[in-house]
Design a protein around this motif. Structure first.
Motif, PDB file in Angstrom:
ATOM      1  N   GLN A 263       0.870  -1.168   0.019  1.00 49.59           N
ATOM      2  CA  GLN A 263       0.075  -0.112   0.015  1.00 49.59           C
ATOM      3  C   GLN A 263       0.813   1.256   0.238  1.00 49.59           C
ATOM      4  O   GLN A 263       1.806   1.263   0.710  1.00 49.59           O
ATOM      5  CB  GLN A 263      -0.977   0.178   1.125  1.00 49.59           C
ATOM      6  N   GLU A 264       0.377   2.461  -0.797  1.00 46.80           N
ATOM      7  CA  GLU A 264       1.190   3.460  -1.387  1.00 46.80           C
ATOM      8  C   GLU A 264       1.011   4.566  -0.064  1.00 46.80           C
ATOM      9  O   GLU A 264       0.926   5.821  -0.664  1.00 46.80           O
ATOM     10  CB  GLU A 264       0.583   3.902  -2.375  1.00 46.80           C
ATOM     11  N   MET A 265       1.242   4.385   1.148  1.00 46.83           N
ATOM     12  CA  MET A 265       1.117   5.256   2.273  1.00 46.83           C
ATOM     13  C   MET A 265       2.171   6.283   2.120  1.00 46.83           C
ATOM     14  O   MET A 265       3.215   6.041   1.982  1.00 46.83           O
ATOM     15  CB  MET A 265       1.241   4.582   3.563  1.00 46.83           C
ATOM     16  N   ALA A 294       8.514  -0.115  -7.164  1.00 46.41           N
ATOM     17  CA  ALA A 294       8.495   1.298  -8.511  1.00 46.41           C
ATOM     18  C   ALA A 294       6.978   1.471  -8.299  1.00 46.41           C
ATOM     19  O   ALA A 294       6.530   2.663  -8.607  1.00 46.41           O
ATOM     20  CB  ALA A 294       8.849   0.521  -9.674  1.00 46.41           C
ATOM     21  N   HIS A 295       6.149   0.379  -8.447  1.00 46.22           N
ATOM     22  CA  HIS A 295       4.582   0.818  -8.530  1.00 46.22           C
ATOM     23  C   HIS A 295       4.128   1.456  -7.262  1.00 46.22           C
ATOM     24  O   HIS A 295       3.602   2.806  -7.305  1.00 46.22           O
ATOM     25  CB  HIS A 295       3.870  -0.559  -8.266  1.00 46.22           C
ATOM     26  N   GLU A 296       4.589   1.305  -6.108  1.00 45.03           N
ATOM     27  CA  GLU A 296       4.249   2.050  -5.061  1.00 45.03           C
ATOM     28  C   GLU A 296       4.770   3.432  -4.982  1.00 45.03           C
ATOM     29  O   GLU A 296       4.043   4.514  -4.557  1.00 45.03           O
ATOM     30  CB  GLU A 296       4.360   1.284  -3.564  1.00 45.03           C
ATOM     31  N   MET A 297       6.147   3.634  -5.168  1.00 37.08           N
ATOM     32  CA  MET A 297       6.885   4.907  -5.326  1.00 37.08           C
ATOM     33  C   MET A 297       6.060   5.970  -6.335  1.00 37.08           C
ATOM     34  O   MET A 297       6.029   6.951  -6.117  1.00 37.08           O
ATOM     35  CB  MET A 297       8.269   4.588  -5.760  1.00 37.08           C
ATOM     36  N   SER A 298       5.674   5.305  -7.371  1.00 38.30           N
ATOM     37  CA  SER A 298       4.876   6.106  -8.286  1.00 38.30           C
ATOM     38  C   SER A 298       3.708   6.750  -7.641  1.00 38.30           C
ATOM     39  O   SER A 298       3.240   7.854  -7.896  1.00 38.30           O
ATOM     40  CB  SER A 298       4.538   5.626  -9.779  1.00 38.30           C
ATOM     41  N   HIS A 299       3.132   5.982  -6.826  1.00 37.60           N
ATOM     42  CA  HIS A 299       1.963   6.508  -6.207  1.00 37.60           C
ATOM     43  C   HIS A 299       2.194   7.742  -5.192  1.00 37.60           C
ATOM     44  O   HIS A 299       1.361   8.409  -4.891  1.00 37.60           O
ATOM     45  CB  HIS A 299       1.316   5.376  -5.227  1.00 37.60           C
ATOM     46  N   MET A 300       3.460   8.112  -4.834  1.00 36.65           N
ATOM     47  CA  MET A 300       3.728   9.227  -3.967  1.00 36.65           C
ATOM     48  C   MET A 300       3.220  10.476  -4.737  1.00 36.65           C
ATOM     49  O   MET A 300       2.837  11.466  -4.234  1.00 36.65           O
ATOM     50  CB  MET A 300       5.075   9.310  -3.720  1.00 36.65           C
ATOM     51  N   GLN A 317      -5.429   5.771 -11.085  1.00 35.72           N
ATOM     52  CA  GLN A 317      -4.405   5.598 -10.169  1.00 35.72           C
ATOM     53  C   GLN A 317      -3.705   3.990 -10.043  1.00 35.72           C
ATOM     54  O   GLN A 317      -2.437   3.986 -10.167  1.00 35.72           O
ATOM     55  CB  GLN A 317      -4.781   5.671  -8.619  1.00 35.72           C
ATOM     56  N   GLU A 318      -4.371   3.156 -10.172  1.00 37.84           N
ATOM     57  CA  GLU A 318      -3.805   1.614 -10.175  1.00 37.84           C
ATOM     58  C   GLU A 318      -3.325   1.468 -11.637  1.00 37.84           C
ATOM     59  O   GLU A 318      -2.153   0.752 -11.505  1.00 37.84           O
ATOM     60  CB  GLU A 318      -4.701   0.796  -9.855  1.00 37.84           C
ATOM     61  N   SER A 319      -3.720   1.726 -12.558  1.00 35.69           N
ATOM     62  CA  SER A 319      -3.054   1.616 -13.894  1.00 35.69           C
ATOM     63  C   SER A 319      -1.956   2.175 -14.176  1.00 35.69           C
ATOM     64  O   SER A 319      -1.071   1.705 -14.412  1.00 35.69           O
ATOM     65  CB  SER A 319      -4.307   1.830 -15.099  1.00 35.69           C
ATOM     66  N   PHE A 320      -1.902   3.311 -13.697  1.00 36.26           N
ATOM     67  CA  PHE A 320      -0.709   4.421 -14.033  1.00 36.26           C
ATOM     68  C   PHE A 320       0.474   3.766 -13.067  1.00 36.26           C
ATOM     69  O   PHE A 320       1.569   3.613 -13.701  1.00 36.26           O
ATOM     70  CB  PHE A 320      -0.888   5.803 -13.322  1.00 36.26           C
ATOM     71  N   ALA A 321       0.145   3.232 -11.965  1.00 34.11           N
ATOM     72  CA  ALA A 321       1.111   2.596 -11.045  1.00 34.11           C
ATOM     73  C   ALA A 321       1.649   1.490 -11.473  1.00 34.11           C
ATOM     74  O   ALA A 321       2.755   0.889 -11.623  1.00 34.11           O
ATOM     75  CB  ALA A 321       0.658   2.537  -9.578  1.00 34.11           C
ATOM     76  N   ASP A 322       0.488   0.500 -11.965  1.00 31.44           N
ATOM     77  CA  ASP A 322       0.940  -0.708 -12.660  1.00 31.44           C
ATOM     78  C   ASP A 322       1.983  -0.550 -13.909  1.00 31.44           C
ATOM     79  O   ASP A 322       3.037  -1.109 -13.819  1.00 31.44           O
ATOM     80  CB  ASP A 322      -0.309  -1.251 -13.088  1.00 31.44           C
ATOM     81  N   SER A 383      -9.218  -2.770 -13.333  1.00 33.74           N
ATOM     82  CA  SER A 383      -8.718  -1.534 -12.860  1.00 33.74           C
ATOM     83  C   SER A 383      -7.320  -1.467 -12.968  1.00 33.74           C
ATOM     84  O   SER A 383      -6.601  -0.651 -13.028  1.00 33.74           O
ATOM     85  CB  SER A 383      -9.149  -1.416 -11.558  1.00 33.74           C
ATOM     86  N   TYR A 384      -6.438  -2.749 -12.797  1.00 36.43           N
ATOM     87  CA  TYR A 384      -5.166  -2.907 -12.628  1.00 36.43           C
ATOM     88  C   TYR A 384      -4.645  -3.370 -14.070  1.00 36.43           C
ATOM     89  O   TYR A 384      -3.929  -2.744 -14.897  1.00 36.43           O
ATOM     90  CB  TYR A 384      -4.757  -4.045 -11.712  1.00 36.43           C
ATOM     91  N   ALA A 385      -4.927  -4.397 -14.492  1.00 44.11           N
ATOM     92  CA  ALA A 385      -4.241  -5.310 -15.562  1.00 44.11           C
ATOM     93  C   ALA A 385      -4.756  -4.733 -16.984  1.00 44.11           C
ATOM     94  O   ALA A 385      -4.023  -4.116 -17.832  1.00 44.11           O
ATOM     95  CB  ALA A 385      -4.627  -6.922 -15.621  1.00 44.11           C
TER      96      ALA A 385
HETATM   97 ZN   LIG Z   1      -1.326   0.699  -6.465  1.00 47.52          ZN
END
Ligand SMILES: [Zn+2]
Length: 809
Positions: A263-265, A294-300, A317-322, A383-385
């Protein structure tokens, strides 16, 4: 009752300038104390805060204790009246709340290895109100000033950097504005690896990786790589993204019992601690973990600084991070071939999800997500894939420079704010001359996927599209022995595209995995590909072909028998472990339980086992392949003598260690074959001594082929307060495809009890859905599922059951 879109919009229209001072006292053992001082402006004299499941509540408004605080509280919401519409309101809510064991709320976990207790609020959607009183919606962002009192021996981590610590009392720096759902607190005997870094702007930034004390050896084993990956991804984002890193520290912590992969806290990312495996870590696990980092870091930036307004933009959010996760782990941190993982692991999930009745546009309308319970069902393969695949296609179609220019404009414009898809499209359109809006309508606003077919005109391949989307992709061409000849870029719309330069050649559209579409080959091409799949040199193309085969099984264009034939013919010589693991996972979780009659399940499992044995023999010089095959063979072999020998020696063969997870696969398999009794399993559990050992033993006990064992497993699943991991382990042991004859009563019992179990919360409801019988159901059982769906089934479970129905029927 979960928050509705209408309520959220109404509240966001009147409430503003929110901030929190949050004081958590975690020193209690059965409950914890939470004091939230909420400051805000309101245009109306009344509103409400969410606060769920509090055991006691006291309320102070504007410095005045409210005598009837209990009366204002209905167990879920605290109704506020008499608010000032002129000045800032100060509402202080002090509550006693229960700890949880299902990961939703203030989660507690006691480590069986050393008795250490870990307490954490990992939160996420709809969970913040189980920890403190708040306006729990994304578009009421607020700065948080957090203090925590914990066991003086513990280390406490939270979003902000530590300002001071005195004994067990920790004070953290106030955060920039963040949604309540992204607050994190993690207290326990963390083993830490820390270092000081520098941001792109030249400012110092503290980094840390943390794990349970009993995982210290594993964290130390991987620390150099985790640090290198973190630094490389951080530097790569500094190159890609204009906005500076938005927070004041960057901690990453492997926590127990997390319901998500990670989780991208903001400033303190949480990972499920299974990502720090015992024994050794395989190359596939390393690469996947890097993509998650890298996925979680992009969420920052994308999610934490710029946040969706309401949950319909979850995909964005999730597709972009994916998308960024794979891209940056590959280009920034040097994990090559992650696109193979996308094709073999991620996209099949997307195609599966997009074939069911529950599919939805990648970008639904806000009104299609009317409440937070519904939002909990869209963290799915769409939402993800699929969303991630759409962004790959968008960047390919738009060109990377324009794509990143639009992304940067958006991130800068909405720094520490909220935005919608329309805002994102606006930013993209400003940076491109192409018809971005048209593309969005075609790709993001319609469910389903197109089919790209290859037909022949004489011997010239002609590509045709069934569907409605524009596609840009690579076509690879091969001779009849499947030796690569050439490749070419194709844009395909409504008009067929002939490829005269590739006359006489076998062609594979989407060879670079650029688009999201089913493939249909002309008969000759398919015959050549099915006969020579393993001869195709590029692993990415092999992954595309395997993924295509899986989709054809699903649509019944390819029989399960023929699919198993491909596995036997080509997988043993497959050189990439991630492809072996992806194909085997598809066969074991989708093909056998859903496409093979129960009476034939044992034969199908035996075919997988024979492929695994052949694969293991062929992997003598490649430990990564050998480890993948060992895990498969452990889970499918009927050779009890061989599996016992593995357990005795701790090795699969010369030079191939028996990893702890594979060891448990072997124990579970022995149990399911009736070759491991309770004493044997208990001895394995004691030998292991960790929580994975406890879960493995529960699964093995449940896998034994007897009514008594199945009864005991089912009873344990019904126990109140059973935690998510235990529930999942019991279900995994209960449902064994070859034991369908024994499992009839439990299918009925599951359909009867699951709706009640699923009322406990969203995460547990997801777990109950995942516990759906993983065995072939007969027509009567499928009818029983239909009948159950006609009754009262909670939203999250209903979605899961409808998906299972579509997969079975
Ligand atoms: Zn995510």
């Amino acid at each position: 009752m979960s928050l509705t879109l209408d309520e959220a919009r109404a509240r966001a229209a009147v409430v503003s300038s929110v901030s929190y001072a949050l004081d958590l006292d975690l020193s209690g053992t059965t409950s914890f104390r939470s004091r939230a001082l909420v400051r805000f402006r309101s245009d109306e004299p009344e509103t409400f805060l969410e606060l769920r499941g509090a055991l006691s509540v006291s309320l102070v408004v504007g410095g005045e204790p409210i005598e009837a605080a209990e009366a204002a509280y209905d167990g879920e919401r605290l109704h506020l009246v008499g608010l000032s519409t002129e000045t800032v309101n100060e509402v202080e809510v002090t509550a006693t709340l229960p700890y949880t064991t299902d990961g939703d709320g203030m989660h507690t976990f006691t480590d069986p290895v050393d008795g250490s207790r870990y307490v954490g609020a990992y939160l996420g959607m709809d969970n913040a109100s189980k920890v403190f009183a708040c306006f729990d919606q994304n578009d009421l962002k607020a700065p948080f000033a957090v203090t925590v009192t914990a066991d003086p021996a513990d280390t406490v981590l939270a979003n902000g950097a530590v300002v001071s610590r005195e004994g067990g009392r920790w004070v953290f720096a106030t955060t920039p504005p963040i949604p309540p759902a992204l607050l994190v607190v993690a207290a326990g005997a963390w083993h830490s690896v820390r270092w000081s870094g520098v941001t792109a702007a030249g400012e110092g930034l503290e980094f840390g990786w943390h794990a349970r004390r009993s995982l210290a050896k594993e964290l130390d084993r991987d620390a150099a790589e985790l640090r290198r990956t973190t630094e490389a991804c951080f530097a790569h984002y500094a190159d890609l993204i204009d906005e500076p890193y938005p927070f004041d520290s960057y901690d990453q912590v492997f926590v127990p019992g997390l319901n998500w992969g990670a989780q991208e806290m903001p400033g303190c990312v949480t990972y499920r601690d299974e990502l720090l495996p015992r024994g050794a870590i395989t190359d596939t696990q390393r690469a996947v973990r890097a993509s998650i980092i890298a996925h979680e870091m992009s969420h920052m930036w994308f999610g934490d600084s710029m946040t969706m307004t309401w949950w319909e933009d979850t995909w964005l959010q999730e597709s972009f991070a994916d998308y960024m996760g794979y891209r940056v782990a590959e280009a920034g941190a040097g994990f090559s071939d992650l696109r193979v993982a996308v094709e073999i692991r991620s996209k099949p999930w997307g195609y599966r999800s997009d074939s069911r009745r529950s599919t939805h546009p990648v970008a639904p309308l806000a009104e299609d997500v009317p409440d937070v319970d519904t939002a909990a069902t869209i963290f799915d393969g769409i939402s993800y894939a699929k969303g991630g695949a759409c962004l790959v296609q968008l960047a390919f179609w738009l060109g990377d420079e324009e794509f990143m220019a639009g992304v940067n404009r958006h991130l800068t414009r909405f720094r520490f704010a909220n935005a919608t898809l329309a805002d994102f499209v606006e930013s993209l359109a400003e940076c491109s001359t192409k018809d971005v809006r048209g593309w969005v309508d075609a790709w993001l606003r319609r469910p389903g996927f197109d089919t790209i077919s290859v037909r022949r005109s004489e011997d010239v391949p002609v590509l045709e599209r069934e569907g409605s989307r524009p596609h840009a992709f690579t076509v690879a061409a091969y001779d009849s022995s499947l030796r690569f000849v050439t490749s070419t870029r194709v844009e395909l719309g409504a008009e067929p595209v002939a490829l005269p330069d590739l006359a006489g050649l076998v062609v594979v559209p989407n060879a670079g995995g650029e688009t999201f579409a089913a493939l249909r080959f002309d008969a000759e091409s398919w015959q050549a590909l099915a006969g020579g799949l393993s001869a195709v040199e590029d692993p990415l193309v092999r992954a595309v072909l395997w993924s295509s085969a899986a989709l054809r099984v699903r649509s019944r264009d390819l029989s399960a028998d023929d699919h198993l034939g491909l596995v036997e013919d080509h997988l043993p010589t497959e050189t990439r472990a991630e492809i072996i693991e992806g194909v085997v996972s598809e066969v074991r979780s989708e093909v056998i339980p859903r496409r093979v009659a129960a009476s034939r399940a044992a034969g199908a499992v035996a075919r997988v086992a024979s492929a695994a044995a052949a694969g293991l023999r062929a992997s003598a010089d490649d430990e990564q392949r050998a480890l993948a095959w060992a895990s498969t063979l452990a889970a499918t072999s009927a050779d009890a003598g061989m599996l016992r020998a593995w357990l005795d020696t701790g090795r699969v063969g010369p030079g191939v260690p028996l990893l702890p997870t594979t060891r448990w696969e072997a124990v579970v398999r022995l149990a399911s074959l009736g070759e491991a009794d309770a004493r044997f399993i208990a001895a394995e559990r004691d030998r292991d001594g960790t929580v994975e050992g406890e879960l493995g033993a529960l699964r093995a006990l449940a896998a034994r082929p007897s009514v008594a064992a199945k009864d005991a497993a089912w009873e344990a699943m019904l126990a109140s307060g059973v935690d998510n991991r235990r529930f999942g382990a019991l279900a995994a042991g209960l449902w064994i495809p070859e034991q369908a004859h024994l499992l009839r009563p439990y299918v009925d019992a599951y359909l009867a009890e699951a709706p009640r179990l699923a009322t406990r919360g969203q995460a547990f409801a997801l777990e109950v859905g995942r516990a759906f019988p993983a065995i072939a159901l007969d027509d009567g059982q499928i009818d029983a599922l239909r009948a159950a769906l006609a009754g009262d089934v909670p939203t999250v479970l209903r979605r899961s059951w409808e998906d299972h129905l579509d997969d079975c029927a």
